[in-house]
Design an enzyme around this catalytic site. Structure first.
Site, PDB file in Angstrom:
ATOM      1  N   GLY A  72       3.590  28.130   4.237  1.00  0.00           N
ATOM      2  CA  GLY A  72       3.391  28.447   5.647  1.00  0.00           C
ATOM      3  C   GLY A  72       2.359  29.553   5.864  1.00  0.00           C
ATOM      4  N   SER A  73       2.404  30.584   5.046  1.00  0.00           N
ATOM      5  CA  SER A  73       1.479  31.708   5.249  1.00  0.00           C
ATOM      6  C   SER A  73       0.031  31.271   5.054  1.00  0.00           C
ATOM      7  CB  SER A  73       1.803  32.850   4.278  1.00  0.00           C
ATOM      8  OG  SER A  73       3.106  33.342   4.525  1.00  0.00           O
ATOM      9  N   ASN A 153      11.410  32.257  14.175  1.00  0.00           N
ATOM     10  CA  ASN A 153      12.208  32.353  12.952  1.00  0.00           C
ATOM     11  C   ASN A 153      13.366  33.336  13.051  1.00  0.00           C
ATOM     12  OD1 ASN A 153       9.596  33.791  12.999  1.00  0.00           O
ATOM     13  ND2 ASN A 153      10.453  34.910  11.273  1.00  0.00           N
ATOM     14  N   GLN A 181       9.614  26.668  11.243  1.00  0.00           N
ATOM     15  CA  GLN A 181      11.061  26.640  11.510  1.00  0.00           C
ATOM     16  C   GLN A 181      11.498  25.343  12.198  1.00  0.00           C
ATOM     17  OE1 GLN A 181      13.471  28.745  10.566  1.00  0.00           O
ATOM     18  NE2 GLN A 181      12.059  30.163   9.580  1.00  0.00           N
ATOM     19  N   SER A 201       6.119  24.463   5.919  1.00  0.00           N
ATOM     20  CA  SER A 201       6.415  25.021   4.605  1.00  0.00           C
ATOM     21  C   SER A 201       7.640  24.331   4.010  1.00  0.00           C
ATOM     22  CB  SER A 201       6.670  26.521   4.751  1.00  0.00           C
ATOM     23  OG  SER A 201       7.069  27.061   3.519  1.00  0.00           O
ATOM     24  N   HIS A 203       9.833  25.052   1.672  1.00  0.00           N
ATOM     25  CA  HIS A 203      11.092  25.731   1.317  1.00  0.00           C
ATOM     26  C   HIS A 203      11.973  26.036   2.521  1.00  0.00           C
ATOM     27  CE1 HIS A 203      10.449  30.156   2.185  1.00  0.00           C
ATOM     28  NE2 HIS A 203       9.182  29.778   2.211  1.00  0.00           N
ATOM     29  N   THR A 239      -6.090  23.048  -8.578  1.00  0.00           N
ATOM     30  CA  THR A 239      -5.372  21.865  -9.050  1.00  0.00           C
ATOM     31  C   THR A 239      -4.089  21.700  -8.252  1.00  0.00           C
ATOM     32  OG1 THR A 239      -6.312  22.199 -11.235  1.00  0.00           O
ATOM     33  CG2 THR A 239      -4.363  20.760 -11.095  1.00  0.00           C
ATOM     34  N   CYS A 326      10.998  39.799   6.136  1.00  0.00           N
ATOM     35  CA  CYS A 326       9.746  40.505   5.840  1.00  0.00           C
ATOM     36  C   CYS A 326       9.811  41.950   6.304  1.00  0.00           C
ATOM     37  CB  CYS A 326       8.578  39.809   6.526  1.00  0.00           C
ATOM     38  SG  CYS A 326       8.643  38.038   6.356  1.00  0.00           S
TER      39      CYS A 326
HETATM   40  C1  LIG Z   1       8.796  31.308   6.527  1.00  0.00           C
HETATM   41  C2  LIG Z   1       7.820  31.280   7.638  1.00  0.00           C
HETATM   42  C3  LIG Z   1       6.429  31.355   7.390  1.00  0.00           C
HETATM   43  C4  LIG Z   1       5.883  31.584   6.011  1.00  0.00           C
HETATM   44  O1  LIG Z   1       6.046  30.481   5.170  1.00  0.00           O
HETATM   45  P1  LIG Z   1       5.892  30.691   3.589  1.00  0.00           P
HETATM   46  O2  LIG Z   1       5.891  29.305   3.050  1.00  0.00           O
HETATM   47  O3  LIG Z   1       7.086  31.486   3.144  1.00  0.00           O
HETATM   48  O4  LIG Z   1       4.601  31.388   3.356  1.00  0.00           O
HETATM   49  C5  LIG Z   1       5.572  31.273   8.461  1.00  0.00           C
HETATM   50  N1  LIG Z   1       6.037  31.119   9.711  1.00  0.00           N
HETATM   51  C6  LIG Z   1       7.338  31.028   9.991  1.00  0.00           C
HETATM   52  C7  LIG Z   1       7.781  30.824  11.395  1.00  0.00           C
HETATM   53  C8  LIG Z   1       8.285  31.123   8.965  1.00  0.00           C
HETATM   54  O5  LIG Z   1       9.585  31.042   9.256  1.00  0.00           O
END
Ligand SMILES: *Cc1c(COP(=O)(O)O)cnc(C)c1O
Length: 398
Positions: A72-73, A153, A181, A201, A203, A239, A326
């Site tokens: 996500g970042s 989030n 989210q 993202s 995870h 890669t 965070c």
């Molecule tokens: C977790 C999150 C991110 C970051 O995602 P990562 O894969 O951990 O870098 C960005 N935006 C929101 C709203 C999130 O909840």
């Protein structure tokens, strides 16, 4: 010690057994580099493109509009830093976002401000929502892109993404949404919702960490963030992490396959938590009850510290969060809770419970039993609480 009750799915989720199996198999069987020309590599390439096509199908996009990233970042950074070089040459150097975005957006905007871009940080309402009118009023002829999260989030509020998308399309401004989210919890169709760029993202929906994607509508000029090899149509070097990409797509398909049932199940558990926790004196639900993620509960309890609450919950086998993961390690209260108008002191006493695929009614039972006791014990020890009970000076009058 009894079983662990994991209620921090907004921070990260357990990897599903289905995704785990796919990843484990791929690690041993599909280790070939997708860029290699022998058949082991070509197999990896074929699987990679199959994953791209499946991810696109889930989002209502086309395969060539999907770029795999590290999460996500990276996707958030890339969306903004990627579109601005081209647009700024045409005099469009203004960004519109909100005060309560994830730091992946906010800190990217801060970095862009240092480079000379101007940024409008829209305020949000007391119930944690962005107004479409506020977006409309902020757009100028210099606006390049609007970036507004689908769901927050911390407080779980859900923004009117399709309306904001339609507005941006009408005004000829790009629209990016951080849907990290939302994916797997809310319906998404990038074409129907007029989304130009979208971050997700793995995870956050029972896929692996370190893997995500950026959707970028075809025709948009996107500068590279990571230079190097010719992967991802020469847009994103490195890669490809084929096993985790395969795991992500598996998790994504599973999440949307039973979306209506899971939404109903999570909403039921969420609303039971909200109803029970509301009985605790001098507390309040943060964020709209109506426009809210199915699995998000966020409360502020007067007279206690969120950190202490988390430690006491941990001793009872409960994993939860206070504000954003965070911000832990910093003493500042969460920018999200401040953005909805909570005073610092009240923002400090906040708790986020985020439910996911593997939570059960028994988890909710355990929480509903433990939390009121824990809040009461902490209040008994709190000088702030003692003062409040003496003066009757509560922020949340019951
Ligand atoms: C977790 C999150 C991110 C970051 O995602 P990562 O894969 O951990 O870098 C960005 N935006 C929101 C709203 C999130 O909840």
């Amino acid at each position: 010690m009894s079983k662990l009750v994991y209620m921090d799915n907004a921070a990260t989720t357990p990897v599903s057994p289905e995704a785990t199996a796919v990843i484990a198999k791929a690690l041993t069987e599909h280790f070939g580099n997708p860029s290699s020309i022998y058949s082991l590599g070509r197999d990896s390439k074929r699987i990679l493109e199959d994953c791209r096509q499946r991810a696109a199908a889930v989002l209502g996009a086309e395969p060539q509009e999907i770029y795999f990233t590290s999460g996500g970042s990276e996707s958030d950074n890339w969306a903004l830093k990627g579109v601005l070089p081209f647009l700024s040459k045409r005099g469009k150097n203004h960004i519109i976002t909100t005060a309560y975005e994830h730091h992946a957006i906010l800190h990217t905007c801060k970095a862009l401000e240092k480079q000379g871009y101007s940024v409008t940080y829209l305020p949000v309402s007391e119930d944690g929502l962005v107004s479409v009118d506020a977006v409309a009023n902020a757009i100028t002829e210099k606006t390049a892109i609007v970036s507004i999260m689908y769901a927050n989030n911390e407080i779980g509020t859900v923004n009117p993404i399709a309306q904001i998308g339609a507005l941006c399309r009408e005004k000829g401004v790009l629209f990016h949404t951080d849907a990290v989210q939302a994916v797997g919890h809310l319906p998404i169709h990038v074409k129907e919702q007029s989304i130009d760029l979208l971050s997700l993202s793995a995870h956050k929906f029972n896929g692996p960490k370190g893997t995500g994607l950026l959707y970028c509508r075809k025709g948009i000029v996107l500068a590279n963030l990571i230079e190097g090899g010719a992967q991802e149509r020469s847009r994103r070097a490195g890669t490809e992490s084929l096993p985790t990409i395969m795991g992500m797509v598996t998790a994504l398909e599973n999440a949307v396959a039973d979306l209506p049932e899971e939404t109903a199940r999570l909403t039921g558990m969420r609303d039971r938590l909200i109803a029970e926790l509301s009985k605790i004196p001098h507390c309040r639900l943060n964020g709209s009850a109506e426009h809210r993620l199915p699995g998000n509960v966020n409360f502020s309890f007067e007279g206690i510290e969120g950190e202490a609450l988390l430690l006491m919950l941990d001793m009872n086998g409960i994993c939860a969060s206070s504000g954003s993961a965070c911000t832990s390690g910093s003493l500042d209260p969460s920018h999200v809770l401040l953005s909805i108008g909570l005073p610092h002191e009240v923002a400090h006493g906040s708790l986020r419970l985020s439910l996911g695929r593997y939570n059960t009614d028994e988890d909710v039972d355990h929480l509903v039993k433990v939390l009121p006791q824990v809040v009461e014990r902490l209040r008994m020890m709190s000088p702030v609480w003692e003062e409040k009970t003496k003066t009757g000076n509560f922020y949340f009058q019951d």
